[in-house]
Write a protein that holds these residues in place. Sequence first.
Motif, PDB file in Angstrom:
ATOM      1  N   SER A 253      -6.844   7.377   0.589  1.00 39.71           N
ATOM      2  CA  SER A 253      -6.027   7.009   0.124  1.00 39.71           C
ATOM      3  C   SER A 253      -5.822   5.961  -0.518  1.00 39.71           C
ATOM      4  O   SER A 253      -5.667   4.610  -1.797  1.00 39.71           O
ATOM      5  CB  SER A 253      -4.554   6.728   0.428  1.00 39.71           C
ATOM      6  N   GLY A 254      -7.690   5.103  -0.478  1.00 42.99           N
ATOM      7  CA  GLY A 254      -7.689   3.742  -0.792  1.00 42.99           C
ATOM      8  C   GLY A 254      -7.165   2.943  -0.094  1.00 42.99           C
ATOM      9  O   GLY A 254      -6.640   1.837  -0.880  1.00 42.99           O
ATOM     10  N   ARG A 255      -6.756   2.325   0.825  1.00 43.31           N
ATOM     11  CA  ARG A 255      -5.996   1.186   1.461  1.00 43.31           C
ATOM     12  C   ARG A 255      -7.040   0.250   1.615  1.00 43.31           C
ATOM     13  O   ARG A 255      -8.306   0.074   2.302  1.00 43.31           O
ATOM     14  CB  ARG A 255      -5.772   1.858   2.666  1.00 43.31           C
TER      15      ARG A 255
ATOM     16  N   GLU B  64      -8.029   3.020  -7.351  1.00 40.95           N
ATOM     17  CA  GLU B  64      -6.823   1.653  -7.216  1.00 40.95           C
ATOM     18  C   GLU B  64      -6.167   2.991  -6.407  1.00 40.95           C
ATOM     19  O   GLU B  64      -5.721   4.211  -6.798  1.00 40.95           O
ATOM     20  CB  GLU B  64      -6.359   1.332  -7.849  1.00 40.95           C
ATOM     21  N   PRO B  65      -5.200   2.900  -5.746  1.00 38.51           N
ATOM     22  CA  PRO B  65      -4.573   3.273  -4.078  1.00 38.51           C
ATOM     23  C   PRO B  65      -3.427   4.507  -4.976  1.00 38.51           C
ATOM     24  O   PRO B  65      -3.436   5.426  -5.044  1.00 38.51           O
ATOM     25  CB  PRO B  65      -3.644   2.972  -3.475  1.00 38.51           C
ATOM     26  N   GLU B  66      -3.140   3.424  -6.327  1.00 43.82           N
ATOM     27  CA  GLU B  66      -1.995   3.930  -6.910  1.00 43.82           C
ATOM     28  C   GLU B  66      -2.955   5.372  -8.238  1.00 43.82           C
ATOM     29  O   GLU B  66      -2.053   6.991  -8.849  1.00 43.82           O
ATOM     30  CB  GLU B  66      -1.303   3.223  -7.775  1.00 43.82           C
TER      31      GLU B  66
ATOM     32  N   ALA C 154      -3.294   8.423  -6.054  1.00 46.89           N
ATOM     33  CA  ALA C 154      -1.685   9.111  -6.742  1.00 46.89           C
ATOM     34  C   ALA C 154      -1.425   9.545  -7.232  1.00 46.89           C
ATOM     35  O   ALA C 154      -1.317  11.247  -7.347  1.00 46.89           O
ATOM     36  CB  ALA C 154      -0.610   8.280  -5.828  1.00 46.89           C
TER      37      ALA C 154
ATOM     38  N   ARG D  79       2.136   1.706  -3.480  1.00 45.33           N
ATOM     39  CA  ARG D  79       0.784   2.148  -4.196  1.00 45.33           C
ATOM     40  C   ARG D  79       0.593   3.341  -3.977  1.00 45.33           C
ATOM     41  O   ARG D  79       0.697   4.301  -5.032  1.00 45.33           O
ATOM     42  CB  ARG D  79      -0.066   1.427  -4.208  1.00 45.33           C
ATOM     43  N   SER D  80       0.397   4.190  -2.887  1.00 41.76           N
ATOM     44  CA  SER D  80       0.030   5.937  -2.302  1.00 41.76           C
ATOM     45  C   SER D  80       1.309   6.536  -3.264  1.00 41.76           C
ATOM     46  O   SER D  80       0.953   7.574  -2.841  1.00 41.76           O
ATOM     47  CB  SER D  80      -0.208   5.741  -0.344  1.00 41.76           C
ATOM     48  N   ARG D  81       1.626   5.395  -3.849  1.00 46.92           N
ATOM     49  CA  ARG D  81       2.882   7.084  -4.329  1.00 46.92           C
ATOM     50  C   ARG D  81       2.955   6.751  -5.879  1.00 46.92           C
ATOM     51  O   ARG D  81       3.821   7.237  -6.021  1.00 46.92           O
ATOM     52  CB  ARG D  81       4.765   6.987  -4.011  1.00 46.92           C
ATOM     53  N   GLY D  82       1.674   6.349  -6.750  1.00 47.95           N
ATOM     54  CA  GLY D  82       1.895   6.126  -7.599  1.00 47.95           C
ATOM     55  C   GLY D  82       2.339   4.769  -8.500  1.00 47.95           C
ATOM     56  O   GLY D  82       2.117   4.832  -9.494  1.00 47.95           O
TER      57      GLY D  82
ATOM     58  N   PHE E 199      -1.971  12.820  -1.536  1.00 46.69           N
ATOM     59  CA  PHE E 199      -0.679  12.028  -1.315  1.00 46.69           C
ATOM     60  C   PHE E 199      -1.032  12.045   0.239  1.00 46.69           C
ATOM     61  O   PHE E 199      -1.573  13.124   0.178  1.00 46.69           O
ATOM     62  CB  PHE E 199       0.367  13.289  -1.620  1.00 46.69           C
ATOM     63  N   LEU E 200      -0.817  11.024   0.716  1.00 47.13           N
ATOM     64  CA  LEU E 200      -0.425  10.488   2.467  1.00 47.13           C
ATOM     65  C   LEU E 200       0.579  10.811   2.977  1.00 47.13           C
ATOM     66  O   LEU E 200       1.336  10.022   2.162  1.00 47.13           O
ATOM     67  CB  LEU E 200      -1.127   9.515   2.927  1.00 47.13           C
ATOM     68  N   ALA E 201       0.843  11.713   4.017  1.00 44.75           N
ATOM     69  CA  ALA E 201       2.081  11.001   3.708  1.00 44.75           C
ATOM     70  C   ALA E 201       1.418  10.669   5.759  1.00 44.75           C
ATOM     71  O   ALA E 201       0.585  11.548   6.245  1.00 44.75           O
ATOM     72  CB  ALA E 201       2.383  12.923   5.354  1.00 44.75           C
ATOM     73  N   PHE E 202       2.170   9.154   5.534  1.00 42.42           N
ATOM     74  CA  PHE E 202       1.472   8.124   6.906  1.00 42.42           C
ATOM     75  C   PHE E 202       2.443   9.176   8.444  1.00 42.42           C
ATOM     76  O   PHE E 202       3.222   9.179   8.743  1.00 42.42           O
ATOM     77  CB  PHE E 202       2.399   7.193   6.554  1.00 42.42           C
TER      78      PHE E 202
ATOM     79  N   VAL F 285       6.168   3.503   6.352  1.00 45.63           N
ATOM     80  CA  VAL F 285       6.871   1.874   6.381  1.00 45.63           C
ATOM     81  C   VAL F 285       7.955   2.142   6.137  1.00 45.63           C
ATOM     82  O   VAL F 285       8.012   2.181   4.993  1.00 45.63           O
ATOM     83  CB  VAL F 285       5.677   1.265   5.585  1.00 45.63           C
TER      84      VAL F 285
ATOM     85  N   PHE G 113       1.012  -1.156  -0.074  1.00 54.38           N
ATOM     86  CA  PHE G 113      -0.485   0.082   0.324  1.00 54.38           C
ATOM     87  C   PHE G 113       1.035   1.221  -0.520  1.00 54.38           C
ATOM     88  O   PHE G 113       0.840   2.424  -0.684  1.00 54.38           O
ATOM     89  CB  PHE G 113      -1.426  -0.062   1.149  1.00 54.38           C
TER      90      PHE G 113
ATOM     91  N   HIS H 211      -6.373   7.013   5.121  1.00 54.95           N
ATOM     92  CA  HIS H 211      -6.227   5.550   4.484  1.00 54.95           C
ATOM     93  C   HIS H 211      -7.645   5.415   3.631  1.00 54.95           C
ATOM     94  O   HIS H 211      -7.267   4.939   2.533  1.00 54.95           O
ATOM     95  CB  HIS H 211      -6.384   4.614   5.576  1.00 54.95           C
TER      96      HIS H 211
END
Lengths: 441, 251
Positions: free
Chosen positions: B48-50, B71-73, B76, A393-396, B81-84, B88, A390, B45
């Motif tokens: 962002s599509g988790r 989809e999450p991508e 994006a 993917r969250s980065r494109g 943009f999500l700063a977690f 991770v 995830f 989340h």
Amino acid sequence: MNGVLPNGFESWLSAAPERPAGVGPDWLDDQRRVAQEQVRAQSVPTSKTEDWRYTSLKGLLEQGFAQVDESITALQPDDLEEILIPGLDSHRVVLVNGRYAPELSVLGDLPKGVRLGGLRALLDADPDALRERLNRIAGDRQPLFLALNTAGLDDGFVALFDRAVMLERPIELIHLSVGMDEPRVAQPRHLIVLGDGAQATLIERYVSLGESLYCTNSVLEISLGRDAVLQHDRIQMESANAFHLTGLYLSQDANSRYRGVNIGLGARWARTELVTRFRGEQAECDLQGLYLAGDRQLMDYHLDVAHSVPRCTSRENFKGILYGKGRAVFDGLVSVARDAQKSDAAMSNRNLMLSESAEVDTKPQLEINADDVKCSHGTTVGRIEPEMLFYLRSRGISAPLARRMLCLGFAGEIIQTLSAEALREHVSEQVGQRLESAPLN
Amino acid sequence: MLAVKGLRANVGGKEILRGLDFSVGPGEVHAIMGPNGSGKSTFAHVLSGREGYEVTAGSATFEGQDLLTLEPEERAQLGLFLAFQYPVELPGVNNTYFLKAALNSILKARGEPELDAVSFLRLIKEKLKILHLDDSLLKRAVNAGFSGGEKKRNEIFQMALLEPKLAILDETDSGLDIDALRVVADGVNALRSPERSMIVVTHYQRLLDYIQPDVVHVLSKGRIIRSGGKELALELEEKGYGWIDAEGQAA
Ligand SMILES: Nc1ncnc2c1ncn2[C@@H]1O[C@H](COP(=O)(O)OP(=O)(O)O)[C@@H](O)[C@H]1O
Ligand SMILES: [Mg+2]
């Protein structure tokens, strides 16, 4: 070479017409005969044979492999283009279907005290140089595929280093397989001897032209003198239809250092046996491994590292990526003899499963008979972490690319132990390509 | 830019977002505050599509597009943009390689030319400076073995590189000492522009001294129960979340 073998491997040893038994030194012929008897005395391993519990020989036997009986001479240096690794500068020894191919080899300038090339050529030129060295380490009671190799011992690769000799550039051994009309087995025998204090890097590659069906049963004997250092990168990229066997027998004198990086990407069925014997104290043996097992592919590793003398160190670090209906076996044994105090060993086998239907049988074992030792082992079988996926993917980054990046990240720990940047890039690229075509389930 | 209406979502079978209404216009900075467990990260989340977050009702659109089916991508690539809150760790995945893959994936999706190695390197060196990050960061694996502060700065660094249209900063301030907080806030402020919107999720009003929000929202039990100006944050700080919760219950 007469007499019928009761175990289905007769054709592996049918006489090579060019080299009937008796050619070459007597001592070698005696050794071949002994090995033949050992082959004859053994039955085919089955699932009841401990070492072969997870690995069936059925597919291999069904192919009816016969010994390679002709040399391939039609190849030109240009044919190697697609096989050479850009930017890798080496002393290159090429074998084709188990036979030394001088016309394809580029040995380059070698310092005094280094002998490099084909085994048969050296046997013809100076048999005495090999008499006390060949077929020594492997021992007397040879298991089936070692005995088969010895019984058919004919050609292979040889590198002999006198004491204190160092080679700056790596030696590159390319074992090239070219498909024949009939399924053939090549049984190259490789001998690497480093005298006291000698240092070398050996890159050993198994490659093929085309995706043909064949079998390679290679045996390496490696002997390291006191303080000798060998970095040994092994890259198995046989044809997707090939069968591959390697038996590597390593003997290490005091204070010697060996690092072997075993990359297994090719062949539909591959078995690798790594056997280490310490002969002197404070020797170090570092075995790294990375295997990919894709659909209907088997990768089978057997490690046998015996700490028979005190104060030696060994590392066994193997990682696997499995997908489709891929299968892998990791059977690692580290044993410590009663007198081998201060032994230090750490064995690890980690597997990344990309599909539900892939399977791994992992069996790391420690047999410790000394009390003052540092030994550990660990094994994991896991999947790609959803939060890692995830995050990417969250980065494109698309899901397939993200998966590949995580797999390469997992593999990177092993790839980075290879000796040259050009080689690391080559292997990363090959791993990436295979994963790209891998089914996701 | 972002319009969320009546959003309900379950996590692990439990309803966490319970009818959330929220919208952000271009160039606006919105703060979302709320007690622990109120659903702030869940909201981030879901946007962002988790996987594993089940939307049961409501909608979320981003520049007129339905976000929730993407989809999450893809989100994006559209500029989200999500700063977690908890970046991770990706052992073995080289930071430079990761950044390049991210930037080029986004450029490619937008039909823009990908950056070659040289111009990419020039670009990241420039962005590193803004966040007072060391070059050596590029050679390391993504977040692996990073200190808490390095991880948070790495998130903002990625934001600076990817230049999103809407950034959600999930407790980017937590765990930062005052100096690191200032660096992060400066980085964020440098990215403020009339086209770029931000949602700053925070537990404390401290961050809002550095990043001035246009609107402050209070999230409680999965719903926005109060919206107002900056003074709302100060009021919260003074009276504590108990005050809001009591009101929330009453509402
Ligand atoms: N993966 C999960 N599975 C089950 N419950 C979760 C999960 N993630 C969060 N929650 C629950 O959802 C609620 C909201 O959590 P979260 O959104 O992280 O709150 P906040 O960010 O506001 O502190 C909490 O009660 C938390 O326990
Ligand atoms: Mg949170």
